[in-house]
Structure formats: structure tokens, C-alpha cells
Motif scaffolding. Structure first.
Motif, mmCIF file in Angstrom:
data_model
loop_
_atom_site.group_PDB
_atom_site.id
_atom_site.type_symbol
_atom_site.label_atom_id
_atom_site.label_comp_id
_atom_site.label_asym_id
_atom_site.label_seq_id
_atom_site.Cartn_x
_atom_site.Cartn_y
_atom_site.Cartn_z
ATOM 1 N N GLU A 88 7.692 -34.442 -34.896
ATOM 2 C CA GLU A 88 8.537 -34.722 -36.054
ATOM 3 C C GLU A 88 9.885 -35.195 -35.534
ATOM 4 O O GLU A 88 10.615 -34.445 -34.879
ATOM 5 N N LEU A 89 10.216 -36.455 -35.813
ATOM 6 C CA LEU A 89 11.392 -37.083 -35.240
ATOM 7 C C LEU A 89 12.298 -37.632 -36.331
ATOM 8 O O LEU A 89 11.811 -38.166 -37.345
ATOM 9 N N PRO A 90 13.586 -37.525 -36.144
ATOM 10 C CA PRO A 90 14.501 -38.173 -37.103
ATOM 11 C C PRO A 90 14.227 -39.671 -37.155
ATOM 12 O O PRO A 90 13.962 -40.303 -36.130
ATOM 13 N N GLY A 91 14.252 -40.214 -38.340
ATOM 14 C CA GLY A 91 14.091 -41.645 -38.510
ATOM 15 C C GLY A 91 12.664 -42.101 -38.736
ATOM 16 O O GLY A 91 12.443 -43.289 -39.013
ATOM 17 N N GLN A 92 11.700 -41.203 -38.654
ATOM 18 C CA GLN A 92 10.322 -41.627 -38.895
ATOM 19 C C GLN A 92 10.142 -42.162 -40.307
ATOM 20 O O GLN A 92 9.318 -43.042 -40.545
ATOM 21 N N GLY B 64 7.961 -50.371 -39.160
ATOM 22 C CA GLY B 64 6.670 -50.786 -38.615
ATOM 23 C C GLY B 64 5.572 -49.758 -38.841
ATOM 24 O O GLY B 64 5.700 -48.840 -39.651
ATOM 25 N N ASP B 65 4.471 -49.952 -38.120
ATOM 26 C CA ASP B 65 3.363 -48.995 -38.168
ATOM 27 C C ASP B 65 3.641 -47.859 -37.185
ATOM 28 O O ASP B 65 4.167 -48.080 -36.085
ATOM 29 N N GLN B 66 3.234 -46.655 -37.544
ATOM 30 C CA GLN B 66 3.297 -45.516 -36.627
ATOM 31 C C GLN B 66 2.118 -44.596 -36.911
ATOM 32 O O GLN B 66 1.780 -44.347 -38.071
ATOM 33 N N HIS B 67 1.481 -44.125 -35.844
ATOM 34 C CA HIS B 67 0.326 -43.245 -36.020
ATOM 35 C C HIS B 67 0.015 -42.535 -34.707
ATOM 36 O O HIS B 67 0.467 -42.943 -33.630
ATOM 37 N N HIS B 68 -0.746 -41.467 -34.820
ATOM 38 C CA HIS B 68 -1.223 -40.742 -33.636
ATOM 39 C C HIS B 68 -2.320 -41.555 -32.963
ATOM 40 O O HIS B 68 -3.012 -42.365 -33.618
ATOM 41 N N GLU C 124 14.555 -39.436 -29.013
ATOM 42 C CA GLU C 124 15.603 -38.807 -29.811
ATOM 43 C C GLU C 124 15.417 -39.089 -31.295
ATOM 44 O O GLU C 124 15.522 -38.197 -32.133
ATOM 45 N N ARG C 125 15.132 -40.372 -31.627
ATOM 46 C CA ARG C 125 14.974 -40.724 -33.043
ATOM 47 C C ARG C 125 14.378 -42.122 -33.156
ATOM 48 O O ARG C 125 14.284 -42.855 -32.156
ATOM 49 N N LEU C 126 13.974 -42.478 -34.350
ATOM 50 C CA LEU C 126 13.555 -43.835 -34.678
ATOM 51 C C LEU C 126 14.594 -44.460 -35.597
ATOM 52 O O LEU C 126 15.229 -43.755 -36.405
ATOM 53 N N THR C 127 14.763 -45.761 -35.469
ATOM 54 C CA THR C 127 15.556 -46.515 -36.441
ATOM 55 C C THR C 127 14.598 -47.402 -37.232
ATOM 56 O O THR C 127 13.369 -47.307 -37.068
ATOM 57 N N GLU C 128 15.133 -48.296 -38.019
ATOM 58 C CA GLU C 128 14.265 -49.169 -38.805
ATOM 59 C C GLU C 128 13.366 -50.016 -37.910
ATOM 60 O O GLU C 128 12.218 -50.301 -38.268
ATOM 61 N N GLU C 129 13.867 -50.405 -36.744
ATOM 62 C CA GLU C 129 13.116 -51.355 -35.926
ATOM 63 C C GLU C 129 13.069 -50.960 -34.450
ATOM 64 O O GLU C 129 12.796 -51.817 -33.606
ATOM 65 N N SER C 130 13.300 -49.694 -34.125
ATOM 66 C CA SER C 130 13.315 -49.338 -32.709
ATOM 67 C C SER C 130 13.080 -47.854 -32.499
ATOM 68 O O SER C 130 13.120 -47.056 -33.445
ATOM 69 N N VAL C 131 12.854 -47.533 -31.221
ATOM 70 C CA VAL C 131 12.737 -46.153 -30.760
ATOM 71 C C VAL C 131 13.913 -45.882 -29.834
ATOM 72 O O VAL C 131 14.163 -46.649 -28.885
ATOM 73 N N ILE C 132 14.640 -44.792 -30.064
ATOM 74 C CA ILE C 132 15.790 -44.426 -29.247
ATOM 75 C C ILE C 132 15.394 -43.233 -28.375
ATOM 76 O O ILE C 132 15.009 -42.174 -28.884
ATOM 77 N N ASP D 62 7.636 -52.734 -33.315
ATOM 78 C CA ASP D 62 6.929 -52.968 -34.578
ATOM 79 C C ASP D 62 5.819 -51.943 -34.771
ATOM 80 O O ASP D 62 5.285 -51.794 -35.865
ATOM 81 N N LEU D 63 5.439 -51.288 -33.660
ATOM 82 C CA LEU D 63 4.364 -50.298 -33.667
ATOM 83 C C LEU D 63 4.762 -49.148 -32.754
ATOM 84 O O LEU D 63 5.216 -49.361 -31.630
ATOM 85 N N VAL D 64 4.578 -47.906 -33.246
ATOM 86 C CA VAL D 64 4.780 -46.708 -32.427
ATOM 87 C C VAL D 64 3.482 -45.904 -32.459
ATOM 88 O O VAL D 64 2.973 -45.568 -33.541
#
Length: 630
Positions: free
Chosen positions: A336-340, A345-349, A510-518, A528-530
């Protein structure tokens, strides 16, 4: 994934190849002091041991064991999967179980062998009051170092195969005019409705299917249920490039091995079709599109109440035993990450990853560096995706070629089969090494693999990849047993990492933004995909959802040996926690693992259930204590 042993003594005589390494033996060399042949030593030991057991002279029997001896029992003596260590442990087990077990008829299955270092070994057979068993004996000098005893069948309840197979046809007048198909249809229509199953198996992957086949052959009324629409969908619905990393010789199913033209490594859709075929041919009662909603146990009636949804219709089943065959891993571990919630984009396990199609030209971030992460990164790169792997912790890497040549070749290969090592014999050899000493046998194998693939490891480290070979350098197989992950069997992704085609970063997210992983060091990765290749929780996470947190805590952690290594906290257990054996929750069982374990241990779980079904007393010795609740 399983990695086995170059020879029963640990170092010298792998069929079909030269020794990979030199192993320090666990004892002083006794060759010069031993004048008897291995066969004579084994026969003498078995005769004296049986005589002491028959006379109920436990101290005399225990004196036949070395001070560092280990006895591993698979159901035959303990109605458990239990290892006892040292003379005191062996004496305690025999005092509790000798009279009821009443063992006899100890004999060798084939001539004993000289394993060097004063060690003689032999595959054995024996009988108990209720069954017949097989096993393995290792002697150091004239004392037992390791003993394996395994229940093979129950007297009076033998499987109808070989000379005992059913006739099938009726030659002459038949008062029952129904065809085989009509009888099967009537059985399937009644099971779960007018006739309750004795065992309910939740999970219809390879584990549930293997157990279902065993129970069917033993005449135990059981149903395997699965949420998917077809057997094999666990594999069929995964990313399209998924392939087994274990070779075919290691992965055979009970009763029906893969055909001789089966590929060495099974593509996921091919294995899915095999599971569907196997389910039909082995006549396994298998309910598709069935979801387990809840379960509760009536301690007084010793019966479960299980609510299921079958094709949209609610149904209550009342089995005596409940088996969770949902795999060795539990629910997907999704961080569970801030910004999810704001990521565009798409994100999934990783378990939900559909494959690379549809992501060409996009940017992907795969969090994790285990098997799934490598496979997914490789497939994404090869389909035109800009992909970055985020390595959170060091990872063990072995090459597929090293696994075949060094780790498995002596027991599971064409060469091993040609040398007379059938699957059952290979499985007994693996089982014959107690977990306490497996790491000592695995370290030289790991060393040999490291030497073989030194160039790759140098290149990986040069690219910044953080390698390990286990906490004690005991390699991939021990990592699998201890934590069920943290490794990758290389089938091509490592070269892509070395060359920088799969990009590599380190640290936590640390967190996700609209278009990136920090990342936690401030690095920003456009995406675009995590994909969260972040593993799975313990199997008892399913228990919490299905039955309740109190039962999950009562059962405790599933998997691991208690080795005190990373993600495998002590104390020492001696066996895999809660797997294939009685748990602290009466009539609740766990079944899972790789295909090798599903094949081998499904027999012992099925025999435990059959004995209870037939009313055979099954006093459990050494019920596992709970030290970790999750």
C-alpha cells in the motif's frame, strides 16, 4: 523449485557425470576400520534393530544409532511428518509409538551401496501393524546416521492398480445395465448434494489435482473445487511467456508421468492442458467455477460447514476434513503506497499480469527481483517496452543449465533414468536427507554452480545487481525451503540486465505520482505500467479470510524450517511448517509446493485421510507447536 543432491553421501558418485565438488563428510573416514561389506553391515544392522524392536528393548534399539543420528518419519510411525534428532529424540518417539506401530520385516529393496567415508546406504522395506512402508538407511560404521521411514500403503486398503486393477468389463449377465459413463454421471450428480464428501479440497491447481487423484484411487469420497472455469486456468491465465523452470523429469504427476516427447520445460498453456486432461482421465471429482465463501468447524460433530458458490448457486457442504491446496503461497502481497490512487497508468500484482501485449512503446517499472519479476521484465523488453527492475533486496540467481547439469542431473534426468533411478527412487533419495543436514549437502553444489557461472555473476555485479547465495551460501534449494522465494533460475533475463537492456534501480518505493514511481532515494522513474512482483503472504492468510483470524493464529505460519535465516525465523522445526500433516486446528490440512512436492507428499496426506476415513486409529506424535502466527 527443487534442487537435489549429487549422490546419497553428498559428494562422489553422480550417475552420468564427474563429481562436481569435494564435500567434507559428516564423520571421520572409517574405511580402513571397516572389514564387512556394505550389504553385510546393513543386513546385520536391520536384523539387530528389528530384534530389539520386537523385544520392545528401546534402549538396545537406540544404541544402534549414532550420537548425531536423525530419523525422519513420513506417517509410518508417527502419523505425522516428523523428524526426531539424536538418541534422546529417537528414544522418546519409540517409547510413545513402538507398541502401536509394531514394526517388522525390515529388509533391503536392492543391494546396499558404499558411499565412501565409511558410509553405507540402502533402500529398505518394512511393515507396521496397519501398513507397509519403504525408506532409506545410512550407516556410519555400524551405527545408523540417517533413517527414513515412509508409509507406502495401508493393509486391506491397497490401491486397485497393477495386479489389483479393476476388471472394468462385465462378461456375462449384468444386473446393472448402466454404462461406465452413466455411473460416473450419477456419482458426480450426487456428490455434494445427496452424498457429502469426506474431504473437501479447496484449490484445483497441480496440488489439489494430485491429491484428488490419490484420494480417488484410495476410495476416499472427495471433491476438488476451484474458482476458475477450467482445470489448468491457474496457468492458462498467467502471462503468455510463463514456463516451468523445473525440468520434466522432476515434475511428473502421480500414476501418469509425462510422455517421452514432452518438452524439458513446459510452457504454461501446455501444462494447463495437461492438468485438464489429467483431471478427466484420473476421474477426479472437480468442480469448476466454484468459490469457497466461508468455513466453520463443529468440534463436537468433528465436521466442517463450508458455504460455496457453484456457478452462481449457493451450496453448503459438510465435509469431515478440509484441505487448503491453494499453493505454497498465500494471497498476493501488494504494498500500500501513497499515490496509488492517482497513478494514471496500469498497476497490478505479478499474479494478475496479462503479459506484454498492449504495452509496446510504453514505460514499465517492475518492483521486485525474484522469478516473476525477471520473467515479466524479459517479456516486456522483448515486446518493445522500456522496462526498469527495482531490486529491493539481494537475489540469488542460478542458471537453468547449472540446475540441469549439477543440481538435478544425478536424480532427475534421462541419464538418471537410464541408470535405473526411477522417479520413486529419486523421490526417496531426496526425502532421505533430513532437513537438518541438507544445507551441508547443498553448499558444495552451490559452490560448483557459482564456479561454473562465474562470468555471469561477475557481469551481474558489474551491472549493479545485488547477488547472494543464501544466508549460509547453501544455494537456491535452501532458499526455497526456508522462504519460498528470493531467487531466479535464469532463462535469459540476466543477460538483459548485464547489458543494460533491462534497467536496474535499487531501494524501496516511497510513492507514486500520476506518471511515475518515486524511490526512497528520490529517484523518479517515469511509468505507464507498474507491476508489483512483491511475492505472497503465508498460506494461513487464506485461513483468516475463509475461517477466521483466530483459526489462522491457532494454526500459525505455513512453510519454512525455522532455520533462523532471512524470512525463516526460528526455533528449528525439523520439517516444513504445517505442510501435508496434522495442524493445531483439527481436520484442517495444507497441501502445496512445486510439482515434485505435490506428487510425492500427496501420497502421505492421502494415506492420513484414508486411515481416518476407515476408522484406523491415528495417534499423532509430535504435533507441531505454533511459534509464529503469520
Amino acid at each position: 523449485m527443487g534442487i537435489d543432491f549429487p549422490c546419497p553421501s553428498g559428494c562422489a558418485k553422480t550417475p552420468g557425470r564427474r563429481p562436481a565438488c569435494s564435500v567434507p563428510h559428516m564423520t571421520q573416514r572409517l574405511d580402513a576400520a571397516i572389514t564387512q561389506s556394505p550389504e553385510a553391515r546393513v543386513q546385520s544392522w536391520l536384523a539387530d534393530f528389528e530384534s530389539a524392536l520386537a523385544a520392545r528393548e528401546i534402549d538396545r534399539a537406540v544404541a544402534k544409532f549414532a550420537l548425531d543420528s536423525i530419523w525422519r518419519d513420513l506417517v509410518a510411525f508417527t502419523w505425522n511428518i516428523k523428524t526426531v534428532e539424536g538418541r534422546d529424540g529417537i528414544a522418546g518417539m519409540l517409547r510413545a509409538r513402538l507398541a502401536d506401530t509394531d514394526p517388522s520385516g525390515f529388509r533391503t529393496r536392492e543391494p546396499a551401496s558404499d558411499d565412501g567415508g565409511g558410509v553405507a546406504s540402502a533402500f529398505i522395506e518394512f511393515e507396521t501393524a496397519v501398513g507397509r512402508g519403504v525408506g532409506h538407511l545410512r550407516l556410519k560404521g555400524d551405527q545408523c546416521w540417517t533413517l527414513l521411514t515412509a508409509l507406502d500403503e495401508l493393509k486391506g486398503h491397497e490401491e486397485p492398480r497393477g495386479a489389483r486393477r479393476v476388471f472394468g468389463a462385465v462378461h456375462g449377465p449384468d444386473p446393472d445395465g448402466r454404462s461406465w459413463a452413466e455411473k460416473r454421471a450419477e456419482q458426480e450428480a450426487s456428490l455434494g448434494y445427496s452424498q457429502q464428501p469426506y474431504v473437501l479440497v479447496v484449490g484445483g491447481g497441480q496440488g489439489g489435482i494430485a491429491l484428488g487423484a490419490r484420494l480417488r484411487q484410495l476410495g476416499v469420497l472427495a471433491v476438488v473445487i476451484d474458482k476458475h472455469a477450467r482445470p489448468g486456468d491457474h496457468w492458462r491465465k498467467r502471462y503468455k511467456t510463463l514456463c516451468l523452470h523445473d525440468p520434466v523429469w522432476y515434475d511428473h504427476f502421480p500414476y501418469l508421468p509425462f510422455p517421452a516427447n514432452w518438452p524439458v520445460f513446459s510452457p504454461k498453456d501446455k501444462i494447463a492442458d495437461w492438468l485438464e486432461f489429467y483431471t478427466r482421465v484420473m476421474e477426479i471429482p472437480y468442480w469448476t467455477s466454484t468459490t469457497c465463501l466461508s468455513a466453520s468447524f463443529d468440534a463436537q460433530a468433528e465436521q466442517w460447514t463450508v458455504d460455496v458458490d457453484r456457478d452462481g448457486a449457493r451450496l453448503t457442504l459438510r465435509p469431515t476434513h478440509l484441505v487448503l491446496a491453494t499453493g505454497m503461497a498465500g494471497k498476493p502481497n501488494v504494498p500500500e503506497l501513497p499515490g496509488q490512487n492517482v497513478f494514471h497508468g496500469d498497476q497490478h500484482h505479478s499474479s494478475q499480469h496479462p503479459g506484454p501485449d498492449g504495452y509496446a512503446g510504453k514505460r514499465a517499472v517492475v518492483i521486485g527481483s525474484g522469478t516473476s519479476a525477471h520473467d515479466i521484465c524479459k517479456a516486456l523488453y522483448e515486446n518493445g517496452v522500456d522496462v526498469t527492475m527495482v531490486q529491493r533486496a539481494s537475489t540469488l540467481v542460478v542458471t537453468s543449465e547449472a540446475v540441469l547439469e549439477i543440481a538435478l542431473g544425478g536424480l532427475y534426468s534421462e541419464q538418471a533414468a537410464a541408470a535405473g533411478i526411477a522417479t520413486e527412487k529419486a523421490d526417496l533419495t531426496v526425502a532421505s536427507l533430513p532437513y537438518r543436514i541438507i544445507a551441508d549437502f547443498q553448499k558444495p553444489i552451490s559452490d560448483a554452480m557459482r564456479l561454473r557461472d562465474k562470468d555471469l555473476y561477475d557481469r551481474l555485479e558489474g551491472a549493479g545487481f545485488r547477488l547472494d547465495f543464501g544466508d549460509d551460501d547453501s544455494g537456491q534449494f535452501m532458499k526455497y525451503l526456508r522462504r519460498g522465494g528470493g531467487f531466479y533460475i535464469d532463462v535469459g533475463a540476466s543477460d538483459l540486465i548485464c547489458d543494460g537492456r533491462i534497467k536496474l534501480c535499487h531501494g524501496g518505493v516511497e510513492r507514486l505520482t500520476e506518471e511515475s514511481v518515486i524511490l526512497d532515494d528520490g529517484t523518479e522513474l517515469p511509468a505507464d505500467l507498474v507491476v508489483y512482483a512483491t511475492g505472497f503472504r503465508s498460506m494461513n492468510s487464506f485461513v483468516a479470510d475463509l475461517i477466521g483470524q483466530d483459526v489462522a493464529d491457532k494454526v500459525g505460519k505455513v512453510w519454512g524450517l525455522g532455520s533462523g535465516t532471512t524470512q525463516d525465523p526460528g526455533p528449528w522445526e525439523g520439517e516444513l511448517r504445517n505442510m501435508w500433516k496434522p495442524t493445531q486446528q483439527k481436520n484442517l490440512w495444507f497441501h502445496g509446493g512445486n510439482l515434485h512436492q505435490s506428487r510425492h507428499y500427496s501420497l502421505f496426506l492421502a494415506l492420513q485421510l484414508k486411515a481416518r476415513c476407515e476408522g484406523i486409529p491415528t495417534p499423532v506424535y509430535g504435533l507441531q507447536q505454533v511459534h509464529h502466527q503469520s
